[in-house]
Scaffold this motif. Sequence first.
Motif, short mmCIF file in Angstrom:
data_model
loop_
_atom_site.label_atom_id
_atom_site.label_comp_id
_atom_site.label_asym_id
_atom_site.label_seq_id
_atom_site.Cartn_x
_atom_site.Cartn_y
_atom_site.Cartn_z
N ALA A 297 45.79 73.17 17.72
CA ALA A 297 44.71 73.95 18.80
C ALA A 297 44.40 73.28 19.66
CB ALA A 297 43.54 74.36 17.56
N CYS A 298 43.89 71.84 19.34
CA CYS A 298 43.56 71.06 20.53
C CYS A 298 44.74 70.79 21.64
CB CYS A 298 43.16 69.52 20.15
SG CYS A 298 41.86 69.47 19.00
N GLU A 299 45.89 70.69 21.19
CA GLU A 299 47.01 70.55 21.94
C GLU A 299 47.18 71.72 22.99
OE1 GLU A 299 51.57 69.18 21.87
OE2 GLU A 299 50.86 70.49 20.25
N THR A 300 46.96 72.87 22.29
CA THR A 300 47.09 74.23 23.18
C THR A 300 45.85 74.35 24.13
OG1 THR A 300 48.11 75.10 21.09
CG2 THR A 300 47.29 76.58 22.88
N LEU A 301 44.75 73.82 23.68
CA LEU A 301 43.54 73.99 24.65
C LEU A 301 43.82 72.84 25.87
CD1 LEU A 301 39.74 74.20 23.43
CD2 LEU A 301 40.54 72.07 24.84
N LEU A 302 44.15 71.88 25.77
CA LEU A 302 44.07 70.89 26.46
C LEU A 302 45.29 71.06 27.60
CD1 LEU A 302 43.85 67.35 24.60
CD2 LEU A 302 42.18 68.41 26.11
N SER A 303 46.42 71.74 27.05
CA SER A 303 47.36 72.19 27.83
C SER A 303 47.08 73.64 28.81
CB SER A 303 48.65 72.64 26.96
OG SER A 303 49.66 73.20 27.86
N ARG A 304 46.26 74.28 28.25
CA ARG A 304 45.74 75.42 29.06
C ARG A 304 44.76 75.02 30.11
NH1 ARG A 304 46.13 80.60 27.38
NH2 ARG A 304 44.25 81.14 27.86
N GLU A 305 43.95 74.20 29.74
CA GLU A 305 42.85 73.49 30.84
C GLU A 305 43.55 72.91 31.92
OE1 GLU A 305 39.59 73.94 30.64
OE2 GLU A 305 39.68 75.18 28.82
N ASP A 306 44.56 72.03 31.39
CA ASP A 306 45.13 71.28 32.55
C ASP A 306 46.01 72.28 33.54
OD1 ASP A 306 46.47 68.81 33.47
OD2 ASP A 306 48.29 70.06 33.14
N HIS A 307 46.61 73.42 32.78
CA HIS A 307 47.36 74.43 33.56
C HIS A 307 46.30 75.02 34.62
CE1 HIS A 307 48.86 78.49 34.17
NE2 HIS A 307 49.89 77.72 34.45
N ARG A 308 45.03 75.54 34.18
CA ARG A 308 44.11 76.26 34.79
C ARG A 308 43.59 75.44 36.07
NH1 ARG A 308 40.51 76.76 31.38
NH2 ARG A 308 41.33 78.33 30.48
N CYS A 309 43.63 74.26 35.93
CA CYS A 309 42.83 73.28 37.01
C CYS A 309 44.19 73.36 37.71
CB CYS A 309 42.57 71.67 36.45
SG CYS A 309 41.35 71.71 35.27
N ASN A 310 45.44 73.13 37.72
CA ASN A 310 46.49 72.96 38.65
C ASN A 310 46.62 74.23 39.13
OD1 ASN A 310 46.78 70.22 37.91
ND2 ASN A 310 48.48 70.58 36.23
N THR A 311 46.72 75.35 38.53
CA THR A 311 47.11 76.79 39.12
C THR A 311 45.93 77.30 39.99
OG1 THR A 311 48.59 77.00 36.99
CG2 THR A 311 47.83 79.03 38.39
N TYR A 312 44.89 76.97 39.65
CA TYR A 312 43.50 77.65 40.64
C TYR A 312 43.17 76.81 41.22
CZ TYR A 312 44.60 81.15 36.91
OH TYR A 312 45.24 82.01 36.38
N ASN A 313 43.82 75.66 41.80
CA ASN A 313 43.16 74.71 42.74
C ASN A 313 41.88 73.96 42.64
OD1 ASN A 313 43.91 73.48 45.21
ND2 ASN A 313 42.70 74.83 46.28
#
Length: 833
Positions: A297-313
């Motif tokens: 769960a933590c791995e998925t959350l951190l991955s999604r947070e990182d992806h959001r920051c990169n994708t949405y500038n």
Amino acid sequence: MPPPTISPIDGPSDSFLASSKRKSTGAAASDHKRAKLTDPFDREAARMSKVLGTQSRPAFQPNHGAKKLIIRNLRTASRAAELEKYYDNSRKELVDALHTIFKQKPPRQPLEKLYRGVEDICRHGEGDDLHDMLRRECQSYLTGPVYKSVTEECASSKINALKCLLKYWGIWNGQLRTIRSIFSFLDRSYLLGSRGLEQINDMGITLFRGMAYKPPTVSNSSAVMRSIGGILELIEYDRRGDSRFDATLLRDSISMLHIINSYNDSFEGRFLKSSSAYFKDFAEEQSTASLKSYIAACETLLSREDHRCNTYNFDSTTKRQLLNEAHSTLIDNYSEKLLDSGSIGRIIDENAVDPMKALYDLLRLSNLQQRLKGPWEEYIKGAGSEIVNDTVRGDEMVVRLLEFRRALDVMVRDAFNKNDEFHHGLRQAFDSFINDKKVLSSWKTGTSKVGEMIAKYIDMLLRGGLKTLPKSLMSDVKDRVDAEKSGQASTGDEDAELDRQLDQALELFRFIEGKDVFEAFYKQDLARRLLMGRSASADAERSMLAKLKSECGSNFTHNLEQMFKDQQIGRDEMASYKAWREGTGRDKSSLDLAVNILSAAAWPTYPDTQITLPDEVASQLEQFDAYYVNKYTGRRLTWKHSLAHCVVKARFNKAPKELLVSAYQAVVLTLFNQVDDQPDGFLAYQQIAECSGLSGPDLDRTLQSLACGKVRVLTKHPKGRDVKPTDTFTVNKAFADPKYRVKINQIQLKETKEENQETHKKVAQDRQFETQAAIVRIMKSRKTLTHANLVAEVINQTKKRGAVDTSEIKKNIEKLIEKEYLERDGNSYSYLA
């Protein structure tokens, strides 16, 4: 003719020069009269042409000589008024164009004319006023109708407020592009040299930001603050997997905040605060699950947070602060759960490399990965102790240890990124449980049981090769790649793979403190392989001997090397003996004799057994004995019949066979030749014992191998698995086998429990002698030593052969005092020469 008079006029000088140049010829003057002059600059140029007289003759007359040119001020009231009127009209047209643009309609005047008007006004020196006018009009528009629309439309939900603000931001961007194209000269020429005035784009952004932050009149917060609330709702939708999430809206919103410079001031702080609350709720909710589920769960959350920051500038500093907060909440605050020894042990038990790698990566984010070493070593010690203390599955000990080690090596390689700290911890843990005193008490051997089992495992490899190995120990693709990179032979090759497996066994051997136990059992097994011809590969035997010599030195392998030399000497001796027989004319026997001559000091000790050999065999042995004693004066041969083996020809009803049997089995089988012609043809247990010379366990095991094993060439009466003194035996005439040469299991060659215990006792006894020898050597050189120093020196000198308890050292010191090698003086000892 008086010189012409030129008076300066107000207006753009470059237009004047350009016009005067165009009208310098008569043809140009004539064209000028016919043209319809609408531009004030063109009319001024035409008037000046008349003043200069350029319509009647050219200005340059080379044949009339130099003329004096006098320039005076030319003041015409009509011209100044006309220009002012032109500039006023231009300003009005520009204002009208702005109002039209604000209504989202195209300007009535051509953009080129509007651009020219802006340029003329700027050249007229009124650029500052023009900029002020533009700013006032834009501000009036934004704070008036736009602000009103925004406040009315943004009064519902935060998402609608965000959409509304983004809509008017898009409209304003389009309007600003049109304004910048019209006021391009002001923006790109005039304002570049002005320090106190903003360029049009910056001014438009500033004005829109002011409108967005304008104190509310109806709602509880400004438009931009409500919009930021909408952005946070969108992010929450994304985190929860809500279908109302709009990726495009979020991306455009973040871009707008960056442009109007509201990202850091208004958004970042609120976003991080809401994220912190979300992380705490998430961690509290997931903490009740298993460690593996929590890691995933933590791995998925951190991955999604990182992806959001990169994708949405999102800004890089925001991403760093966000992930740091996530690491602190999910990892630091729950480090006890992540480092729970029991949970980690279950993951390792399952060989779950991916969850362990995820755990390692999580801990590394907070620089806590080194704390994983403690549970790692604790688990290895516990699981390893269970293996070495399992007396029920003792035969599987080394295979289980190697499988265990293999799984841990894969874990270090794939989960811990080959971290040397974890590899070192693995070695320390193995060293701890392998040499734990509890192993001695479990097996009640007094010496290292692990050393014995490693020797037997290597014996299994050298006898059976890779076919005896479980698949779990075989090299995988990554091992082969690593071997190729390091320049080693590919593990896909059978010899190279066998060599690698021997290296793996030696890895366990290095941990053993009692290497003398390994030496004793390895010597016994090597002797059997050499004498029985059981080695799968001579190259592997030599390779293993070289490895042991490199690991332990030449003293360790001296006797082992002598055993190989004896084998070669034996072959040479038999060639010489056969040549002697041929030369003396004695080579008339059908018996093919092969004798191995063993050095008593190098080879293991074997019991002397007296058996009744067939006459032809006994005759052959007597001949060789006489030959050898005659050749080597002072030497004596002692025959070890328990190690002998031979091939016996047998006749059965279906087909004759050749039986590969031991000397004991051969002696028993040949006894049935005496009763072959009798009707019943049986021999009783006691008869076999009297005629063969065998008795006790040796006879029982021999008969059992012939009558109760897989290959039954004798039949026992009555039938059963155990041999009793009341049993009788007959030849199994119905015996059949698809092979012509049949190998019968030689049970008497297997190590018995008594022999095993005797070997351990002999090692312990030798260790006592070595300890006493070490004490004498130390005291002879040091003369006087305290008890503590003497014990430390003895341990240091004997640790390579095997660890000795301090209590055992003390007992040996007492024995040496009794033998008058040492003398006690208080807490010290003195050497007696």
